[in-house]
Design an enzyme around this catalytic site. Sequence first.
Site, short mmCIF file in Angstrom:
data_model
loop_
_atom_site.label_atom_id
_atom_site.label_comp_id
_atom_site.label_asym_id
_atom_site.label_seq_id
_atom_site.Cartn_x
_atom_site.Cartn_y
_atom_site.Cartn_z
N HIS A 36 82.04 -73.55 -86.58
CA HIS A 36 83.04 -74.58 -86.31
C HIS A 36 82.49 -75.57 -85.29
O HIS A 36 81.44 -75.31 -84.68
CB HIS A 36 84.35 -73.97 -85.80
CG HIS A 36 84.21 -73.11 -84.58
ND1 HIS A 36 84.08 -73.63 -83.33
CD2 HIS A 36 84.15 -71.78 -84.43
CE1 HIS A 36 83.96 -72.65 -82.45
NE2 HIS A 36 83.98 -71.50 -83.10
P1 TYD Z 1 86.61 -68.49 -82.61
O1 TYD Z 1 86.41 -69.53 -81.54
O2 TYD Z 1 86.96 -68.94 -83.99
O3 TYD Z 1 85.35 -67.53 -82.76
P2 TYD Z 1 83.78 -67.58 -82.53
O4 TYD Z 1 83.57 -66.75 -81.31
O5 TYD Z 1 83.20 -66.92 -83.72
O6 TYD Z 1 83.33 -68.99 -82.36
O7 TYD Z 1 87.70 -67.46 -82.09
C1 TYD Z 1 87.98 -66.26 -82.76
C2 TYD Z 1 89.46 -65.97 -82.66
O8 TYD Z 1 89.84 -65.80 -81.30
C3 TYD Z 1 90.32 -67.09 -83.23
O9 TYD Z 1 91.37 -66.49 -83.97
C4 TYD Z 1 90.89 -67.77 -82.02
C5 TYD Z 1 90.87 -66.71 -80.94
N1 TYD Z 1 90.60 -67.26 -79.61
C6 TYD Z 1 91.61 -67.34 -78.67
O10 TYD Z 1 92.77 -66.95 -78.91
N2 TYD Z 1 91.33 -67.87 -77.45
C7 TYD Z 1 90.10 -68.32 -77.12
O11 TYD Z 1 89.87 -68.80 -75.97
C8 TYD Z 1 89.04 -68.24 -78.12
C9 TYD Z 1 87.65 -68.72 -77.82
C10 TYD Z 1 89.35 -67.70 -79.33
#
Ligand code: TYD
Length: 121
Positions: A36
């Site tokens: 993303h």
């Molecule tokens: P995401 O940022 O999509 O994951 P990645 O670490 O793979 O980049 O976040 C994963 C899930 O966690 C998503 O459902 C959103 C949640 N999340 C929160 O609730 N708060 C946060 O601060 C973050 C970073 C993620």
Amino acid sequence: MDGNLSVLESALTIPFEIRRVYYIYGTKKNSVRGGHAHKSLKQVMFVINGSLDLKLETKEGVSIVTLDKPDLGVFIDVLSWREFYNFSDNAVVMVFASEYYDESDYIRDYNQFKKEIGKHN
Ligand code: TYD
């Protein structure tokens, strides 16, 4: 002093006011995280234990960096598509973020991301 001490200061060594810190751990070797970009969020990311590879795509192009030292941080600007992979055992990723969590700031569709960076050329 025995060992090392790394220091981060909000708005000084980190180029924004830190509003949020989160960390990722317990990933499997074949995990792929990220996939993303963000519209407004800026981040600085460290791998404070273990290692992984980070692929970053911006309007400038694609770069791949191996994060394998606890004092090596990467600044991730707005409109940067990121993927994390090749996680080592016990990898711990620590991320400092400029904004509170806001799902509406995410760009999770790669084609939309490509359109967005096209607009900013
Ligand atoms: P995401 O940022 O999509 O994951 P990645 O670490 O793979 O980049 O976040 C994963 C899930 O966690 C998503 O459902 C959103 C949640 N999340 C929160 O609730 N708060 C946060 O601060 C973050 C970073 C993620």
